[in-house]
Design a protein around this motif. Structure first.
Motif, PDB file in Angstrom:
ATOM      1  N   ARG A 160       0.826  -1.213   0.000  1.00 47.81           N
ATOM      2  CA  ARG A 160       0.000   0.000   0.000  1.00 47.81           C
ATOM      3  C   ARG A 160       0.860   1.263   0.000  1.00 47.81           C
ATOM      4  O   ARG A 160       0.582   2.217  -0.708  1.00 47.81           O
ATOM      5  N   ILE A 161       1.920   1.237   0.808  1.00 51.27           N
ATOM      6  CA  ILE A 161       2.826   2.384   0.876  1.00 51.27           C
ATOM      7  C   ILE A 161       3.491   2.623  -0.477  1.00 51.27           C
ATOM      8  O   ILE A 161       3.619   3.763  -0.941  1.00 51.27           O
ATOM      9  N   ILE A 162       3.908   1.549  -1.134  1.00 54.41           N
ATOM     10  CA  ILE A 162       4.548   1.666  -2.452  1.00 54.41           C
ATOM     11  C   ILE A 162       3.575   2.255  -3.472  1.00 54.41           C
ATOM     12  O   ILE A 162       3.933   3.159  -4.245  1.00 54.41           O
ATOM     13  N   ARG A 163       2.347   1.755  -3.483  1.00 55.75           N
ATOM     14  CA  ARG A 163       1.342   2.254  -4.427  1.00 55.75           C
ATOM     15  C   ARG A 163       0.987   3.713  -4.130  1.00 55.75           C
ATOM     16  O   ARG A 163       0.837   4.537  -5.034  1.00 55.75           O
ATOM     17  N   LEU A 164       0.872   4.024  -2.838  1.00 53.53           N
ATOM     18  CA  LEU A 164       0.556   5.393  -2.438  1.00 53.53           C
ATOM     19  C   LEU A 164       1.681   6.346  -2.839  1.00 53.53           C
ATOM     20  O   LEU A 164       1.424   7.442  -3.363  1.00 53.53           O
ATOM     21  N   ARG A 165       2.913   5.934  -2.648  1.00 48.58           N
ATOM     22  CA  ARG A 165       4.053   6.783  -3.004  1.00 48.58           C
ATOM     23  C   ARG A 165       4.083   7.048  -4.512  1.00 48.58           C
ATOM     24  O   ARG A 165       4.386   8.158  -4.954  1.00 48.58           O
ATOM     25  N   LYS A 166       3.770   6.030  -5.298  1.00 52.05           N
ATOM     26  CA  LYS A 166       3.762   6.189  -6.759  1.00 52.05           C
ATOM     27  C   LYS A 166       2.747   7.240  -7.183  1.00 52.05           C
ATOM     28  O   LYS A 166       3.034   8.085  -8.056  1.00 52.05           O
ATOM     29  N   ALA A 218       3.560  11.258  -8.691  1.00 47.08           N
ATOM     30  CA  ALA A 218       2.993  11.754  -9.948  1.00 47.08           C
ATOM     31  C   ALA A 218       2.219  13.057  -9.742  1.00 47.08           C
ATOM     32  O   ALA A 218       1.763  13.660 -10.719  1.00 47.08           O
ATOM     33  N   ASN A 219       2.076  13.490  -8.490  1.00 47.24           N
ATOM     34  CA  ASN A 219       1.361  14.728  -8.160  1.00 47.24           C
ATOM     35  C   ASN A 219       2.242  15.582  -7.260  1.00 47.24           C
ATOM     36  O   ASN A 219       1.953  15.786  -6.077  1.00 47.24           O
ATOM     37  N   LYS A 220       3.333  16.089  -7.830  1.00 47.27           N
ATOM     38  CA  LYS A 220       4.364  16.783  -7.058  1.00 47.27           C
ATOM     39  C   LYS A 220       3.864  18.036  -6.358  1.00 47.27           C
ATOM     40  O   LYS A 220       4.412  18.454  -5.335  1.00 47.27           O
ATOM     41  N   GLU A 221       2.834  18.691  -6.914  1.00 45.88           N
ATOM     42  CA  GLU A 221       2.348  19.942  -6.341  1.00 45.88           C
ATOM     43  C   GLU A 221       1.216  19.742  -5.345  1.00 45.88           C
ATOM     44  O   GLU A 221       0.742  20.700  -4.730  1.00 45.88           O
ATOM     45  N   ASN A 265       6.148  17.165  -1.284  1.00 43.82           N
ATOM     46  CA  ASN A 265       4.745  17.462  -0.979  1.00 43.82           C
ATOM     47  C   ASN A 265       4.568  17.867   0.483  1.00 43.82           C
ATOM     48  O   ASN A 265       5.212  17.302   1.364  1.00 43.82           O
ATOM     49  N   LYS A 266       3.710  18.847   0.714  1.00 42.09           N
ATOM     50  CA  LYS A 266       3.335  19.191   2.074  1.00 42.09           C
ATOM     51  C   LYS A 266       2.385  18.115   2.590  1.00 42.09           C
ATOM     52  O   LYS A 266       1.488  17.671   1.872  1.00 42.09           O
ATOM     53  N   VAL A 267       2.582  17.710   3.857  1.00 36.38           N
ATOM     54  CA  VAL A 267       1.780  16.631   4.426  1.00 36.38           C
ATOM     55  C   VAL A 267       1.082  17.132   5.690  1.00 36.38           C
ATOM     56  O   VAL A 267       1.741  17.560   6.643  1.00 36.38           O
TER      57      VAL A 267
END
Length: 252
Positions: free
Chosen positions: A77-83, A87-90, A113-115
């Motif tokens: 899940r973490i790998i898929r979420l990171r991908k 792809a959404n750098k902003e 990314n801001k979190v």
């Protein structure tokens, strides 16, 4: 916090978009941002539930995992979420609930990314096993903002985490019914999941004391959960009048 949203791209991360208060709050905020012309996407971990209504321009996706093992599933899940996030750098990433927050922070390590993470329950009662609690305290330092609902929740964390924390109360939905005017029934009603964290036993114990002085009142609990039958059995042996004043209902 408004500076974080200047690019108008927001990705919410949640376990489920329904079946509880966290999902309702997320849906309310997401709908508001979508109405304000933000590009909003919601990533959920589970889909076996009825979701809250969301704006038709919100992208709602489920992160499916092939792994059956719980540990491997989290890694996948973490790998898929990171991908998706790469792809959404902003995009600003907003996650709800401690176990989702932890996975989201790991998925964003090293990214720009801001979190924003949000605690939706009492942190002293959530994930309070020693190792998990230590991991949460460590990972939360990498978030840009932690949102809590109460001062006590904020104070639970280290001073370092507190410095990047803020308190935001739950939003009110715009379509609330008009306030009732007229004669009211002598009934106390609560709507919630019947789970340990809701501490319904304390509420029922308080009602038992009230009922002894005001036997005309009843208590109705609308909801479902793992503790429903246990609570029914627990109070089945109470004084008959009190037992009759307790009603456990499933409301969907």
């Amino acid at each position: 916090m408004s500076d974080y949203l200047k690019n108008k791209k927001v990705i919410f991360v949640t376990n489920i978009l329904g079946n509880g208060g966290a999902g309702r709050v997320m849906a309310t905020i997401a709908n508001y941002l979508a109405h304000k012309k933000y590009n909003v996407e919601i990533l959920s971990f589970l889909d076996n539930y009825e979701t809250y209504d969301i704006h038709n321009e919100i992208k709602n996706k489920v992160i499916y995992c092939k792994s059956k093992n719980s540990v491997l599933k989290k890694i996948e899940r973490i790998i898929r979420l990171r991908k998706i996030i790469k792809a959404n750098k902003e995009a600003v990433i907003i996650s709800f609930e401690y176990f989702v927050n932890m996975q989201t922070i790991v998925a964003t390590l090293g990214l720009k990314n801001k979190v924003i993470i949000s605690e939706r329950n009492d942190p002293s009662q959530q994930g309070n096993r020693f190792i998990l609690d230590k991991m949460r305290g460590l990972l939360y330092r990498f978030a840009d903002i932690l949102v809590c609902q109460t001062e006590d929740a904020k104070n639970y964390f280290s001073k370092e985490v507190q410095r990047k924390s803020t308190i935001i109360l739950n939003p009110i939905m715009p379509n609330l019914p008009q306030r009732f005017v007229g004669s009211r029934k002598k009934e106390i009603v609560t709507f919630c999941r019947i789970e340990p964290q809701k501490n319904l036993k304390m509420m029922i114990d308080a009602f038992v004391l009230l009922n002894k002085e005001h036997p005309e009142y009843t208590l109705s609990i609308y909801g479902d959960g793992s503790k429903k039958e246990e609570l029914k059995v627990l109070y089945a042996n109470e004084d008959n009048d009190v037992s009759c004043a307790l009603e456990f209902m499933i409301h969907r």
